[in-house]
Design a protein around this motif. Structure first.
Motif, PDB file in Angstrom:
ATOM      1  N   VAL A 122       0.838  -1.192   0.000  1.00  0.00           N
ATOM      2  CA  VAL A 122       0.000   0.000   0.000  1.00  0.00           C
ATOM      3  C   VAL A 122       0.878   1.250   0.000  1.00  0.00           C
ATOM      4  N   SER A 123       0.663   2.143  -0.962  1.00  0.00           N
ATOM      5  CA  SER A 123       1.425   3.392  -1.010  1.00  0.00           C
ATOM      6  C   SER A 123       0.938   4.327   0.090  1.00  0.00           C
ATOM      7  N   TRP A 124       1.887   4.873   0.842  1.00  0.00           N
ATOM      8  CA  TRP A 124       1.577   5.687   2.022  1.00  0.00           C
ATOM      9  C   TRP A 124       2.297   7.022   1.910  1.00  0.00           C
ATOM     10  N   ASN A 125       1.585   8.113   2.118  1.00  0.00           N
ATOM     11  CA  ASN A 125       2.182   9.442   2.020  1.00  0.00           C
ATOM     12  C   ASN A 125       2.817   9.850   3.350  1.00  0.00           C
ATOM     13  N   VAL A 126       4.032  10.373   3.269  1.00  0.00           N
ATOM     14  CA  VAL A 126       4.718  10.889   4.448  1.00  0.00           C
ATOM     15  C   VAL A 126       4.121  12.243   4.824  1.00  0.00           C
ATOM     16  N   ASN A 127       3.977  12.482   6.121  1.00  0.00           N
ATOM     17  CA  ASN A 127       3.480  13.743   6.706  1.00  0.00           C
ATOM     18  C   ASN A 127       1.977  13.965   6.538  1.00  0.00           C
ATOM     19  N   GLN A 128       1.273  13.035   5.913  1.00  0.00           N
ATOM     20  CA  GLN A 128      -0.142  13.226   5.623  1.00  0.00           C
ATOM     21  C   GLN A 128      -1.006  12.343   6.528  1.00  0.00           C
ATOM     22  N   PRO A 129      -2.165  12.856   6.973  1.00  0.00           N
ATOM     23  CA  PRO A 129      -3.079  12.007   7.753  1.00  0.00           C
ATOM     24  C   PRO A 129      -3.731  10.950   6.872  1.00  0.00           C
ATOM     25  N   HIS A 130      -4.025   9.802   7.459  1.00  0.00           N
ATOM     26  CA  HIS A 130      -4.691   8.707   6.758  1.00  0.00           C
ATOM     27  C   HIS A 130      -5.863   8.223   7.611  1.00  0.00           C
ATOM     28  N   SER A 131      -6.999   8.057   6.963  1.00  0.00           N
ATOM     29  CA  SER A 131      -8.177   7.592   7.701  1.00  0.00           C
ATOM     30  C   SER A 131      -8.307   6.077   7.676  1.00  0.00           C
ATOM     31  N   ILE A 132      -7.379   5.389   7.000  1.00  0.00           N
ATOM     32  CA  ILE A 132      -7.467   3.937   6.849  1.00  0.00           C
ATOM     33  C   ILE A 132      -6.934   3.236   8.099  1.00  0.00           C
ATOM     34  N   TYR A 133      -7.763   2.388   8.689  1.00  0.00           N
ATOM     35  CA  TYR A 133      -7.329   1.493   9.762  1.00  0.00           C
ATOM     36  C   TYR A 133      -7.210   0.098   9.157  1.00  0.00           C
ATOM     37  N   LEU A 217      -1.303   3.823  10.753  1.00  0.00           N
ATOM     38  CA  LEU A 217       0.121   4.126  10.663  1.00  0.00           C
ATOM     39  C   LEU A 217       0.306   5.565  10.223  1.00  0.00           C
ATOM     40  N   GLN A 218       1.198   6.291  10.906  1.00  0.00           N
ATOM     41  CA  GLN A 218       1.573   7.632  10.488  1.00  0.00           C
ATOM     42  C   GLN A 218       3.092   7.724  10.378  1.00  0.00           C
ATOM     43  N   VAL A 219       3.554   8.490   9.382  1.00  0.00           N
ATOM     44  CA  VAL A 219       4.987   8.663   9.132  1.00  0.00           C
ATOM     45  C   VAL A 219       5.234  10.139   8.845  1.00  0.00           C
ATOM     46  N   ALA A 220       6.299  10.695   9.417  1.00  0.00           N
ATOM     47  CA  ALA A 220       6.638  12.097   9.155  1.00  0.00           C
ATOM     48  C   ALA A 220       8.149  12.275   9.119  1.00  0.00           C
ATOM     49  N   ASN A 221       8.604  13.211   8.267  1.00  0.00           N
ATOM     50  CA  ASN A 221      10.006  13.604   8.268  1.00  0.00           C
ATOM     51  C   ASN A 221      10.152  15.116   8.415  1.00  0.00           C
ATOM     52  N   SER A 222       9.028  15.786   8.694  1.00  0.00           N
ATOM     53  CA  SER A 222       9.040  17.235   8.945  1.00  0.00           C
ATOM     54  C   SER A 222       7.774  17.555   9.722  1.00  0.00           C
ATOM     55  N   GLY A 223       7.314  18.794   9.637  1.00  0.00           N
ATOM     56  CA  GLY A 223       6.053  19.109  10.292  1.00  0.00           C
ATOM     57  C   GLY A 223       4.890  18.412   9.605  1.00  0.00           C
ATOM     58  N   VAL A 224       3.872  18.019  10.377  1.00  0.00           N
ATOM     59  CA  VAL A 224       2.773  17.233   9.833  1.00  0.00           C
ATOM     60  C   VAL A 224       1.728  18.135   9.184  1.00  0.00           C
ATOM     61  N   VAL A 225       0.972  17.537   8.261  1.00  0.00           N
ATOM     62  CA  VAL A 225      -0.240  18.170   7.756  1.00  0.00           C
ATOM     63  C   VAL A 225      -1.344  17.877   8.773  1.00  0.00           C
ATOM     64  N   ALA A 226      -1.963  18.915   9.283  1.00  0.00           N
ATOM     65  CA  ALA A 226      -2.831  18.770  10.454  1.00  0.00           C
ATOM     66  C   ALA A 226      -4.277  18.468  10.089  1.00  0.00           C
ATOM     67  N   SER A 227      -4.908  17.657  10.945  1.00  0.00           N
ATOM     68  CA  SER A 227      -6.366  17.521  10.903  1.00  0.00           C
ATOM     69  C   SER A 227      -7.010  18.369  11.997  1.00  0.00           C
ATOM     70  N   THR A 228      -6.244  18.665  13.069  1.00  0.00           N
ATOM     71  CA  THR A 228      -6.674  19.610  14.105  1.00  0.00           C
ATOM     72  C   THR A 228      -5.463  20.417  14.554  1.00  0.00           C
ATOM     73  N   SER A 229      -5.698  21.639  15.009  1.00  0.00           N
ATOM     74  CA  SER A 229      -4.621  22.511  15.473  1.00  0.00           C
ATOM     75  C   SER A 229      -5.105  23.326  16.657  1.00  0.00           C
ATOM     76  N   ALA A 230      -4.170  23.688  17.537  1.00  0.00           N
ATOM     77  CA  ALA A 230      -4.530  24.487  18.716  1.00  0.00           C
ATOM     78  C   ALA A 230      -3.350  25.316  19.169  1.00  0.00           C
ATOM     79  N   LYS A 231      -3.615  26.600  19.503  1.00  0.00           N
ATOM     80  CA  LYS A 231      -2.582  27.470  20.057  1.00  0.00           C
ATOM     81  C   LYS A 231      -2.476  27.262  21.563  1.00  0.00           C
ATOM     82  N   LEU A 232      -1.269  27.476  22.073  1.00  0.00           N
ATOM     83  CA  LEU A 232      -1.051  27.525  23.519  1.00  0.00           C
ATOM     84  C   LEU A 232      -0.464  28.903  23.826  1.00  0.00           C
ATOM     85  N   THR A 233      -1.210  29.702  24.548  1.00  0.00           N
ATOM     86  CA  THR A 233      -0.730  31.045  24.899  1.00  0.00           C
ATOM     87  C   THR A 233      -0.736  31.204  26.412  1.00  0.00           C
ATOM     88  N   TYR A 234       0.197  32.005  26.912  1.00  0.00           N
ATOM     89  CA  TYR A 234       0.251  32.296  28.339  1.00  0.00           C
ATOM     90  C   TYR A 234       0.966  33.627  28.534  1.00  0.00           C
TER      91      TYR A 234
END
Length: 317
Positions: A122-133, A217-234
Motif C-alpha cells: 500500500v502506497s503511504w504518504n509521508v506527513n499526511q493524515p490517513h483515515s485507513i485502519y 500508521l503515520q509517518v513524518a520527516n518534517s512538520g505534519v499536515v494537520a487535521s486539528t490545530s490548537a494554540k497555547l498562549t500564556y
C-alpha cells in the motif's frame, strides 16, 4: 489432522452428545468452519519471492506455470520435489490482505490448487493524515507499505491498537531483510524514528502478540499536515506555541500557519513527536521567547515540556 476429518469427527460428536452436555463441541465446530483456510506466505506482497511446499506437489514441480489470482507469476522454479518458488505478481484492485486462488499448471492442466494470502504494497504518504485502519491478527500477522523517503530522520507511529503489540521494520529492496527499529512497547502505540536515505522504502508492520484488530500508521520527516490545530498562549503572549496534530483527517485549513498568520510571528523550529494518539508537530516562535537552540533542546531532551523526546524529530524553521 485434515479439515474434512476434523469436521466429520465434530459432527459425530454433535450427533452423539447427551442432552445435558455443554455446547463446547458446537463452539469448536463453529470456530473451525469460520477459520480461514488459505495458506499464509512468509511475505506475500508483489515482487516478493515466495515458496510453497505441499506433499501433493511431489514429482510435479518442474516445468510448471503458477497463477495467483489468475495472474501468471514470474521466477517460477522447483526448489525440491515438493516445493515451488515464485515471485508474487501484482493483483489489480486488491487494497487489503486477501485470500486468492493459487494454481499450479502443467501441460495446460491444473495439477494443484489452493488459496494463498496476498498482501498488497500500500502506497503511504509521508506527513499526511490517513483515515485507513488496517486489519491485522496473529494469523495474518503482517501488513506492507511503501513510502518515498528523503535523506532525513523519519518518525513512525502506529496507534489505535491498545489490545495488541505491533513492531515496525523497514527494507530498501523488495526482497531485502527487514530491519526492525520500533519494537519497544508491549501494548498500545508503537513508535520510533529512523534515519533513511532518499528513495523508495518498504515498511512492514507485524503483529507480535495480543488480540487482533485494526491500527493506523503515520509517518513524518518534517512538520505534519494537520487535521486539528490548537494554540497555547500564556502571560498574555500570542506567539508562544501552536500544535498541529495529524489525526486521521480530513486536513484542516485552520492549521497553525493560518492561526498564527494574523500575528506574523517568526517560527524558530518544529518538533514532531509520536504518542498514543499519533503524530503532533509543536511549533515554536521567536517572538514567544523560543529561539532555535532552545526549541531544539526542549524537543529532543527530556524535561523541556515535550514528550517521547528520544523518538522526536526537529526541523529548524
Amino acid at each position: 489432522m485434515k479439515p474434512t476429518l476434523m469436521i466429520t469427527l465434530l459432527l459425530c460428536m454433535l450427533g452423539c452428545k447427551k442432552n445435558d452436555s455443554s455446547d463446547t463441541e458446537t463452539i469448536l465446530l463453529g470456530m473451525l468452519l469460520l477459520a480461514p483456510n488459505d495458506i499464509i506466505l512468509e511475505k506475500g506482497y508483489p515482487g516478493s519471492q515466495n515458496q510453497l511446499q505441499n506433499t501433493e506437489l511431489v514429482g510435479k514441480t518442474s516445468g510448471v506455470i503458477i497463477k495467483v489470482g489468475g495472474v501468471a507469476a514470474t521466477g517460477v522454479s522447483a526448489v525440491s520435489s515438493d516445493t515451488v518458488q515464485f515471485t508474487m505478481p501484482v493483483l489489480p484492485g486488491i487494497n487489503e490482505n486477501a485470500a486468492v486462488d493459487f494454481a499450479v499448471e502443467k501441460d495446460g492442466a491444473v495439477i494443484y490448487n489452493t488459496k494463498v494470502r496476498y498482501r498488497p504494497l500500500v502506497s503511504w504518504n509521508v506527513n499526511q493524515p490517513h483515515s485507513i485502519y488496517r486489519p491485522i491478527d496473529s494469523r495474518d500477522n503482517k501488513s506492507f507499505y511503501q513510502i518515498t523517503a528523503t535523506t532525513a530522520s523519519h518518525v513512525f507511529n502506529t496507534f489505535g491498537h491498545g489490545g495488541f503489540d505491533l513492531d515496525i521494520s523497514y527494507f530498501t529492496s523488495l526482497n531485502g531483510n527487514p530491519i526492525s527499529f520500533a519494537n519497544k512497547r508491549m501494548n498500545g502505540a508503537e513508535f520510533n524514528k529512523v534515519a533513511l536515505n532518499a528513495g523508495t522504502v518498504y515498511v512492514m508492520v507485524q503483529h507480535i502478540s495480543g488480540f487482533g484488530g485494526t491500527y493506523n500508521l503515520q509517518v513524518a520527516n518534517s512538520g505534519v499536515v494537520a487535521s486539528t490545530s490548537a494554540k497555547l498562549t500564556y502571560a498574555n503572549w500570542q506567539f508562544n506555541l501552536c500544535y498541529d496534530t495529524m489525526g486521521i483527517g480530513p486536513t484542516t485549513g485552520n492549521n497553525c500557519d493560518a492561526q498564527m498568520a494574523v500575528y506574523s510571528p517568526t517560527r524558530s523550529g518544529r518538533c514532531t513527536y509520536p504518542s498514543d494518539q499519533g503524530l503532533t508537530t509543536r511549533n515554536y516562535y521567536l517572538e514567544g521567547g523560543f529561539d532555535t537552540a532552545y526549541a531544539q533542546n526542549t524537543c529532543l531532551n527530556p524535561g523541556g515540556g515535550s514528550q517521547n523526546e528520544a523518538e522526536s524529530i526537529f526541523i529548524a524553521n
